[in-house]
Write an enzyme that holds these catalytic residues in place. Structure first.
Site, short mmCIF file in Angstrom:
data_model
loop_
_atom_site.label_atom_id
_atom_site.label_comp_id
_atom_site.label_asym_id
_atom_site.label_seq_id
_atom_site.Cartn_x
_atom_site.Cartn_y
_atom_site.Cartn_z
N ASP A 139 0.48 -0.78 -0.08
CA ASP A 139 -0.11 0.56 0.45
C ASP A 139 0.77 1.12 -0.33
O ASP A 139 2.05 2.01 0.88
CB ASP A 139 -0.74 -0.29 0.82
CG ASP A 139 -2.62 0.96 1.33
OD1 ASP A 139 -2.22 1.69 -0.10
OD2 ASP A 139 -3.15 0.02 1.81
N ASP A 165 -3.36 4.62 -2.24
CA ASP A 165 -4.25 6.07 -1.56
C ASP A 165 -4.54 7.10 -1.97
O ASP A 165 -3.37 8.14 -2.48
CB ASP A 165 -2.78 5.84 -0.30
CG ASP A 165 -4.46 6.20 1.58
OD1 ASP A 165 -5.47 5.02 1.43
OD2 ASP A 165 -4.24 6.97 1.50
N GLU A 222 -6.69 4.55 -5.86
CA GLU A 222 -7.86 5.01 -4.83
C GLU A 222 -8.56 6.27 -5.23
O GLU A 222 -7.23 7.18 -5.63
CB GLU A 222 -7.51 4.68 -3.63
CG GLU A 222 -9.30 4.14 -2.80
CD GLU A 222 -9.50 5.47 -1.72
OE1 GLU A 222 -9.55 4.59 -0.38
OE2 GLU A 222 -7.98 6.10 -0.78
N HIS A 237 -11.31 -2.25 3.16
CA HIS A 237 -11.08 -2.24 4.49
C HIS A 237 -12.12 -0.69 5.03
O HIS A 237 -12.02 -0.57 6.48
CB HIS A 237 -9.68 -1.96 5.24
CG HIS A 237 -9.62 -1.12 4.53
ND1 HIS A 237 -9.09 -0.49 2.79
CD2 HIS A 237 -8.63 0.30 4.97
CE1 HIS A 237 -8.37 -0.11 2.67
NE2 HIS A 237 -8.03 0.92 3.81
N ASP A 238 -12.54 -0.14 3.83
CA ASP A 238 -13.09 1.01 4.50
C ASP A 238 -14.56 0.87 4.64
O ASP A 238 -15.79 2.19 4.48
CB ASP A 238 -12.76 2.16 3.79
CG ASP A 238 -11.35 2.60 3.98
OD1 ASP A 238 -11.00 2.92 4.33
OD2 ASP A 238 -10.42 3.06 2.73
C1 GLC Z 1 -7.86 5.67 1.46
C2 GLC Z 1 -7.52 4.92 3.29
C3 GLC Z 1 -8.07 4.90 4.64
C4 GLC Z 1 -7.71 5.71 4.91
C5 GLC Z 1 -7.95 6.93 4.55
C6 GLC Z 1 -6.16 8.42 4.10
O1 GLC Z 1 -9.25 5.93 1.88
O2 GLC Z 1 -8.49 3.42 2.46
O3 GLC Z 1 -8.72 4.06 5.08
O4 GLC Z 1 -8.55 6.00 6.50
O5 GLC Z 1 -7.06 6.78 3.40
O6 GLC Z 1 -5.53 7.57 4.54
#
Ligand code: GLC
Ligand code: CA
Length: 612
Positions: free
Chosen positions: A118, A224, A282, A367-368
């Site tokens: 990640d 991320d 993402e 995980h979100d």
């Molecule tokens: C992304 C991650 C999340 C995190 C955020 C800040 O969305 O998937 O878990 O809290 O970024 O890094």
């Protein structure tokens, strides 16, 4: 004429149509996301770790996994569970050591799998050495590695943040630092200061760190919130959409910012293109195909694919529900989703986006996000297994690279409404609760203790990120066999009732066994990975149906998203579906498993079938 490049299509050119994507290992791969803290604890301290992952590699291979993506395991104060990194080139001691990581990557490669890390580079932890230097003085060489601004003052001389941006995790996106009388920007919690990507030294430091992992054996990155690295110059106030609120949702000012593509092309040129790796970015805060496509289209030379959020936002309630705004990252307000919207979303990304050479990333959990069977299926005892299998069919029958999140393969579900606020651990959930409680108390002029928050807890039960973070249920031993100690987060109570890996691996009819068959089917049928998509039954109120086709092979997919019987007639003009045979069905009786023969199909509650 130049030599044909080795990356040209592997199919013979006679078959190539404009819709026919080139093949690649990262397109047909099944990627399994591990959230390490909740995966498996090897030493009884209640925290999942790298040795725990090593212990389960054969399990993942057996399931049919090709690539493992690790959520962050770097050194971190865990203010946002590892998405706040204080040393990019070391492992947090709670998860293990660099030697453990080397052993892991070796074990992964020995089994013919690959490992993704990640990459969290929109921000660091406030405990990162770079930030400590940066905050130490205005003249420190790393001052400009982060985004510092002088305060504003209102007419009474009260100090205010430099602009009105709201943090994605509540409150102002700015934190005041007394030592130098300036604020720093943090789109997430205040322990996650944003890096200043405008500074070329920052970018070079990130690229160096990426090479560190790639040279050590890592096979690619999940990136991320990578569409937030470029902010609108001058950092202007966001438009005031909610006048009652002090701070305003500001994704317009930082999502897909003016230099985001330039930065990613530079990263590609300097790092990514030098390795045989895969990348997935993402990209929240937009559902606009044109914006999304630019990251992915091969000619852009940026990323292989991105996680767009349209499916995840289908059940998003609250004031900003419809604009695809940033709330999707900590979306805690719920509304029921509609099949018509799911169909539109699937068809949109499967259909016209492919024409331009776009490549999808398929996911319904991470995980979100809350558990898919609790959101898009029916997690009651009667329908949990059939609807979890239906979602496996939905995922494996679409075109794109398939991502499976830990526990999805055994049908893990949200924890119950009877669990109180004390079981929620996520900083995003807790901040939301605190802010909403304060807002309500102020509005009603009552003490906080008198405020009714039950509707907020209802929303949490459906949408909170915490549901994805309960420990994986390995067996019916104490704490589901996740740990011999005390788990960092409570295990969902249902592991003793057959919802665990050990029981499901033994049971040929389990959700796990179904996922294993579905992944094997996809592996053997390129039409499921690469084939063209055509929607059927555009107006049906229970059933999602479509065909896939590639080089004369056709798949027919029919999925009943309701608990009632559904009758459908499938008669696409371009293929004789009556010749098709059932290849995968979540009911196993004679009716479900006989050849199609005609055009009429009756589906029972949550019944789904793939015919080939
Ligand atoms: C992304 C991650 C999340 C995190 C955020 C800040 O969305 O998937 O878990 O809290 O970024 O890094
Ligand atoms: Ca441990």
């Amino acid at each position: 004429m130049s030599q044909p490049s080795p990356s040209l299509p592997s199919e013979s050119s006679a078959f190539i149509t404009t819709f026919n994507p080139t093949k690649a290992w990262w397109k047909s791969a099944c990627i399994y996301q591990i959230y390490p803290i909740s995966f498996f604890d090897s030493n009884g301290d209640g925290i999942g770790d790298l040795q725990g992952i090593i212990a389960k590699l054969d399990y993942l291979k057996e399931l049919g996994v090709d690539v493992i993506w690790l959520s962050p395991i770097y050194r971190s104060p865990l203010a946002d569970m590892g998405y706040d990194i204080s040393d990019y080139e070391d492992i947090d001691p709670r998860f293990g050591t660099l030697q453990d990581w080397d052993e892991l990557v070796k074990g992964v490669h020995e089994r013919g799998m690959k490992l993704l890390m990640d990459l969290v580079v929109n921000h660091t932890s406030d405990e990162h050495a770079w930030f400590k230097e940066s905050r130490s003085s205005k003249t420190n060489p790393k001052r400009d590695w982060y985004i510092w601004r002088a305060p504003r003052y209102d007419e009474h001389g009260t100090r205010m943040p430099p602009n009105n941006w709201e943090s994605i995790f509540q409150g102002s996106a700015w934190e005041y630092d007394e030592a130098t009388d300036e604020y720093y920007l943090h789109l997430f919690v205040k322990e996650q200061p944003d890096l200043n990507w405008e500074n070329p030294d920052v970018r070079e430091a990130v690229y160096r760190m990426m090479r560190f992992w790639l040279d050590r054996g890592c096979d690619g990155f999940r990136m991320d919130v990578i569409n937030m690295i470029s902010k609108v110059p001058g950092l202007p106030d966001a438009p005031v959409l909610e006048p009652m609120k002090e701070f305003q949702s500001a994704s317009l000012m930082y999502a897909n910012g003016p230099r985001a593509h330039e930065f990613l092309r530079e990263m590609n040129e300097k790092v990514l293109s030098r390795y045989d790796i895969m990348t997935v970015g993402e990209t929240p805060c937009t559902h606009d195909p044109a914006q999304i496509a630019e990251y992915v289209l091969p000619q852009s030379r940026e990323l292989n694919m991105v996680f767009q959020f349209e499916l995840m936002d289908l059940d998003l309630g609250g004031p900003e529900a419809d604009d695809g705004s940033v709330e999707s990252l900590c979306a805690l307000m719920h509304k029921p989703w509609r099949l018509a919207d799911l169909r539109q979303c699937v068809a949109k990304w499967q259909g016209h986006m492919r024409a331009a050479g776009y490549w999808n990333a398929l996911y319904i959990e991470n995980h979100d996000q809350a558990r898919s069977v609790s959101r898009f299926g029916d997690d009651s005892d009667a329908w949990r297994a059939p609807s979890a299998k239906l979602l496996a069919l939905l995922q494996t029958a679409q075109s794109g690279t398939l991502f499976v999140y830990q526990g999805e393969e055994i049908g893990m579900k949200n924890f119950p409404r009877t669990w109180g606020l004390e079981e929620y651990k996520d900083v995003a959930t807790l901040n939301f609760y605190r802010e909403e409680l304060a807002r309500r108390a102020k509005a009603a002029g009552t003490p906080e203790a008198a405020v009714d928050m039950s509707d907020v807890l209802d929303g949490f039960q459906k949408k909170a990120r915490d549901h994805a973070r309960t420990p994986v249920q390995w067996s019916d031993a104490a704490h589901a066999g996740f740990t011999t100690g005390t788990p960092w987060m409570r295990v969902n109570d249902d592991y003793g009732r057959g919802w665990n890996v050990a029981a499901e691996v033994r049971d040929a009819d389990s959700v796990w066994s179904f996922w294993r068959r579905a992944l094997a089917l996809r592996r053997h049928h390129d039409v499921l990975v690469y084939g063209d998509f055509r929607l059927l039954l555009p107006d049906h109120d229970q059933v999602l149906a479509f065909t896939r086709s590639l080089h004369g092979a056709t798949a027919l997919v029919v999925l009943n998203f309701s608990d009632r019987d559904a009758a459908v007639r499938v008669d696409p003009p371009y293929v004789d579906v009556t010749k098709l045979e059932p290849a995968l069905t979540n009911y196993t009786d004679e009716e479900a498993t006989r050849p199609l023969g005609g055009h009429d199909i009756r589906l029972r509650g949550y019944e789904g079938r793939i015919y080939l």
